[in-house]
Scaffold this motif. Structure first.
Motif, PDB file in Angstrom:
ATOM      1  N   UNK A 102      -3.593  -7.165  -4.287  1.00 50.14           N
ATOM      2  CA  UNK A 102      -3.757  -7.686  -5.647  1.00 50.14           C
ATOM      3  C   UNK A 102      -4.663  -6.759  -6.462  1.00 50.14           C
ATOM      4  N   UNK A 103      -5.188  -5.740  -5.806  1.00 50.68           N
ATOM      5  CA  UNK A 103      -6.117  -4.782  -6.421  1.00 50.68           C
ATOM      6  C   UNK A 103      -7.322  -5.479  -7.023  1.00 50.68           C
ATOM      7  N   UNK A 104      -7.810  -6.482  -6.296  1.00 50.17           N
ATOM      8  CA  UNK A 104      -8.976  -7.217  -6.745  1.00 50.17           C
ATOM      9  C   UNK A 104     -10.231  -6.613  -6.123  1.00 50.17           C
ATOM     10  N   UNK A 122      -6.072 -12.909   3.871  1.00 55.78           N
ATOM     11  CA  UNK A 122      -6.735 -12.917   2.554  1.00 55.78           C
ATOM     12  C   UNK A 122      -7.245 -11.514   2.222  1.00 55.78           C
ATOM     13  N   UNK A 123      -7.754 -10.829   3.231  1.00 51.74           N
ATOM     14  CA  UNK A 123      -8.232  -9.455   3.029  1.00 51.74           C
ATOM     15  C   UNK A 123      -7.089  -8.558   2.542  1.00 51.74           C
ATOM     16  N   UNK A 124      -5.936  -8.635   3.211  1.00 44.41           N
ATOM     17  CA  UNK A 124      -4.756  -7.855   2.833  1.00 44.41           C
ATOM     18  C   UNK A 124      -4.288  -8.216   1.426  1.00 44.41           C
ATOM     19  N   UNK A 152       5.879  -7.807  -0.518  1.00 44.39           N
ATOM     20  CA  UNK A 152       6.212  -7.462   0.852  1.00 44.39           C
ATOM     21  C   UNK A 152       5.079  -7.893   1.810  1.00 44.39           C
ATOM     22  N   UNK A 153       3.845  -7.607   1.399  1.00 43.59           N
ATOM     23  CA  UNK A 153       2.691  -7.924   2.252  1.00 43.59           C
ATOM     24  C   UNK A 153       2.621  -9.427   2.547  1.00 43.59           C
ATOM     25  N   UNK A 154       2.964 -10.227   1.548  1.00 43.41           N
ATOM     26  CA  UNK A 154       2.943 -11.684   1.748  1.00 43.41           C
ATOM     27  C   UNK A 154       4.128 -12.094   2.622  1.00 43.41           C
TER      28      UNK A 154
END
Lengths: 168, 78
Positions: A31-33, A24-26, B8-10
């Motif tokens: 997501x630039x949130x 979730x952190x990644x 990609x990260x997902x």
């Protein structure tokens, strides 16, 4: 992996929680949130060995999305990522600014009201299609009420919960 | 580029062969087409039961691209 104890967050001790939190952190970063994720405080609301994460920050509204759609997607992917094949499946609950908790409270309240009506009028009430978690909220809210039982009907995204009168 | 890196990260977290995850972005003025390629045996993992994993990635992609003032489409190439 544990960071300095800035918050009340306890360092995740099990691999599933660590994976969920890390993912979730990644995700939020990509997501630039402008939002942070932490383990939800253990307030007795959790069920069993559920993994509960809470997102907070200025962008929490975007993280939730329309009718919780983005939050739902984050939770679904996080569940997938947290588990390795062969591991016991644990509930993963991702909330943002208490959105899901409020939503579930409202749903449970509505289910109880409708159950009363079903018991009085003897007619089945069928909900709109809901995800497994929301269906469970309805089942749990109604299970101890007199004169009704619940059942889920239909398959996949069309699965709906029904409140059904029972003769007593 | 941000959208490509998001997918990609997902994807690398979902698959058994993260080294075989390939993501390309064809960017137009306001639109992006994101193409995701994974190892053959990982395709089911990025699509998911009843397409829910792919759907979840698309929901997140839409939220982020809207924020960036773009439209993005995710194509899982098999």
């Amino acid at each position: 992996m544990s960071e300095p104890a800035e918050t009340t967050e306890t360092a995740p001790t099990d691999p599933q929680t660590a994976r969920a939190l890390g993912f979730v952190r990644t995700l939020l970063k990509h997501m630039q949130m402008d939002a942070e994720v932490a383990l939800a405080p253990d307030d007795g609301e959790g069920e069993g060995d559920e993994i509960r994460l809470e997102i907070e920050g200025p962008d929490a509204g975007r993280v939730i999305g329309k009718r919780g759609a983005v939050l739902e997607a984050i939770q679904y992917l996080t569940t997938r990522v947290a588990h390795r094949p062969g591991e016991d499946r644990r509930h993963v609950a991702v909330d943002a600014e208490g959105y899901r908790a409020r939503h579930e409270d409202q749903l449970a309240e509505m289910a109880k009201k409708l159950a009363k009506r079903v018991a009085q009028e003897g007619k089945v009430i069928t909900f709109d299609p809901m995800n497994a978690r929301d269906r469970r909220v309805v089942h749990m809210a109604v299970k101890d009420l007199p004169g009704v039982r619940t059942e889920s009907q239909g398959e996949g995204p069309d699965r709906r919960v029904q409140i059904i009168p029972v003769k007593g | 580029m941000a959208l490509k890196e998001l997918i990609r990260a997902i994807a690398i977290e979902l698959v058994d062969h993260p080294d075989q995850v390939e993501v390309t972005e064809i960017a137009g003025e306001n639109n992006s087409l994101i193409e995701l390629r994974v190892a053959k045996e990982d395709i089911g993992k990025v699509i998911g039961k009843e397409g829910r994993t792919a759907q979840s990635m698309r929901t997140i992609l839409a939220a982020v691209s809207t924020k960036l003032g773009r439209r993005a489409h995710l194509d899982i190439v098999d």
